[in-house]
Write a protein that holds these residues in place. Structure first.
Motif, PDB file in Angstrom:
ATOM      1  N   GLU A 256      -1.577 -19.772 -29.847  1.00  0.00           N
ATOM      2  CA  GLU A 256      -2.495 -19.492 -30.894  1.00  0.00           C
ATOM      3  C   GLU A 256      -1.762 -18.713 -31.935  1.00  0.00           C
ATOM      4  OE1 GLU A 256      -6.427 -17.778 -29.406  1.00  0.00           O
ATOM      5  OE2 GLU A 256      -5.308 -18.224 -27.268  1.00  0.00           O
TER       6      GLU A 256
ATOM      7  N   GLU B  84      -1.788 -19.805 -36.065  1.00  0.00           N
ATOM      8  CA  GLU B  84      -2.783 -19.488 -36.600  1.00  0.00           C
ATOM      9  C   GLU B  84      -3.340 -18.101 -36.852  1.00  0.00           C
ATOM     10  OE1 GLU B  84      -6.624 -20.706 -34.540  1.00  0.00           O
ATOM     11  OE2 GLU B  84      -4.871 -21.583 -33.183  1.00  0.00           O
ATOM     12  N   HIS B  85      -2.631 -17.187 -36.187  1.00  0.00           N
ATOM     13  CA  HIS B  85      -3.093 -15.691 -36.112  1.00  0.00           C
ATOM     14  C   HIS B  85      -2.013 -14.933 -36.576  1.00  0.00           C
ATOM     15  CE1 HIS B  85      -7.143 -16.441 -34.488  1.00  0.00           C
ATOM     16  NE2 HIS B  85      -6.552 -16.962 -33.402  1.00  0.00           N
TER      17      HIS B  85
ATOM     18  N   GLN C  99       0.426 -16.384 -46.472  1.00  0.00           N
ATOM     19  CA  GLN C  99      -0.808 -16.043 -46.292  1.00  0.00           C
ATOM     20  C   GLN C  99      -1.023 -14.461 -46.471  1.00  0.00           C
ATOM     21  OE1 GLN C  99      -0.983 -17.894 -42.225  1.00  0.00           O
ATOM     22  NE2 GLN C  99      -2.899 -18.567 -42.917  1.00  0.00           N
TER      23      GLN C  99
END
Length: 422
Positions: free
Chosen positions: A237, A240-241, A270
């Motif tokens: 994960e 995406e984090h 981001q």
């Protein structure tokens, strides 16, 4: 063939991180490495143990001197590293120097963080692995038991471990340099081993806004997360984090980087130029070194943290002097034991030779008595035969010697045999 105590390897003072990570051995490779080492040298390497941490990879062994010269080539071949590139960073100690090195390592005197306690546990783990692999014998077992006793004595009678700045505390300081107060900071821990546990404890004391533990297995992550009231995620994960976190501390046993340049670059976009502190405590590294080139990314590796904590107070410098004195005394004790141990086979051989001589003369006497010979004459012959055999070795050596060799024999014979004073 004589067997020496040998220590061979590299550490944070002899090799940069880029070299250390090439020879670092993950836990699951320890037993295969020990098996391969002893197989490669046959009986020349009798016993062996391997200590591999973020700051060092060392081989401790009881081996014939000829084998010691070939150890660098074996390590380079096993790790598929160019021998010429490795050679300048290697050190090798034998006998008392090897014993002294083991005592200093376990006591925290050879660590990047002076007096740090983790190395003792890591050395104990290395010894357990060597025992499980059947690679430990009497000599190394004795060495390590004395090593652990010396480390305990040093830590209990000196101030060597007091006020030491750990890697975990240094990681917090680096984050504070960028963010100041950490109460609004989100922290991600990658891995769930001992070093991450220490870091998580130090960061938790600063009450960050959010903490998360990412690990390959969620069960292991939950064990640590429960202690610090943190969330968990799987390593899969991360892409995406990652952008959600201001501080990333990573220390896994992965052989390949977990955070690559591309992943981190996407995360920084981001974050819209908001800085991110990344602390990589793994060897081999978890975060690609090229990440350091990115704007707004502050990447630190174990060597960077080591430079931050290299200061020592006067009290700790005095403790080093005390610790070195303790170690020197214990080295002498071990070498005395080792010397005594080397005498044992000679003593055993002497007893066996004397026993064989005694048995032969007794058998001759029994045959004479069975023939009906005079017992007094038999006893006289028995005593004469034993005396002749007792004196044959030294008299033959004395008669065949000359010059300095004869002078040495004349000096030692009165000490070995009770001669009447003239």
């Amino acid at each position: 063939m004589s067997v020496d105590v040998i220590t061979f390897g590299l550490n944070h003072t002899s090799a940069p991180l880029a070299v250390r990570e090439q020879v670092s051995l993950a836990g699951e490779l320890m037993k295969p490495a020990l098996t391969a080492l002893r197989s490669a040298f046959g009986g020349a390497v009798r016993e062996a143990a391997i200590l591999s941490t973020c700051n060092r990879t060392e081989i401790y062994c009881a081996a014939e001197p000829s084998a010691a010269r070939e150890l660098p080539a074996w390590l380079a071949d096993f790790q598929r590293v160019e021998a010429d590139a490795l050679q300048p960073h290697l050190y090798r100690h034998s006998q008392d120097e090897a014993v002294r090195h083991a005592f200093r390592v376990a006591s925290g005197l050879d660590s990047m963080v002076l007096g740090e306690p983790q190395i003792l546990g890591q050395m104990k783990d290395a010894v357990r692995t060597a025992e499980d692999a059947g690679a430990l014998g009497t000599l190394l077992h004795q060495l390590f038991q004395r090593t652990f006793a010396v480390a305990k004595e040093v830590r209990s009678t000196t101030a060597i471990g007091e006020q030491s700045v750990s890697m975990a505390a240094a990681a917090v300081k680096l984050a504070q340099r960028v963010f100041g107060d950490l109460r609004q900071v989100k922290v991600l821990f990658i891995g769930a081993g001992e070093m991450i546990d220490l870091c998580a404890t130090h960061f938790a004391a600063q009450h960050p806004a959010r903490m998360t533990v990412a690990n390959r297995t969620i069960a292991r992550a939950e064990g640590l997360a429960g202690k610090i009231s943190a969330g968990t995620m799987r390593l899969a994960e991360l892409p995406e984090h990652l952008a959600e976190y201001d501080v990333v501390v990573s220390c896994t046993a992965s052989a390949l980087p977990i955070l690559g340049l591309g992943m981190v670059e996407r995360a920084t976009r981001q974050r819209r130029r908001k800085p991110i502190v990344m602390v990589d405590l793994a060897v081999p590294r978890d975060i690609e070194a090229e990440v350091a080139r990115l704007d707004d990314v502050y990447l630190y590796c174990v060597d960077d943290l080591g430079r931050l904590i290299q200061t020592a107070t006067d009290a700790r410098k005095a403790a080093v002097v005390q610790a070195e004195a303790i170690i020197e005394t214990r080295v002498q004790h071990f070498m005395h034991w080792l010397g005594t141990r080397r005498v044992v086979p000679v003593i055993r051989d002497l007893h066996e030779a004397a026993g064989a001589m005694r048995a032969a003369e007794l058998e001759r006497a029994r045959r004479a008595l069975a023939r009906g010979d005079d017992p007094e004459a038999v006893l006289e012959q028995l005593a004469h035969g034993l005396t002749q055999k007792y004196l044959h070795g030294p008299l033959a050596a004395l008669n065949q010697s000359e010059g300095e060799h004869r002078d040495q024999l004349l000096t030692w014979l009165p000490k070995l045999y009770p001669l009447r004073e003239r």
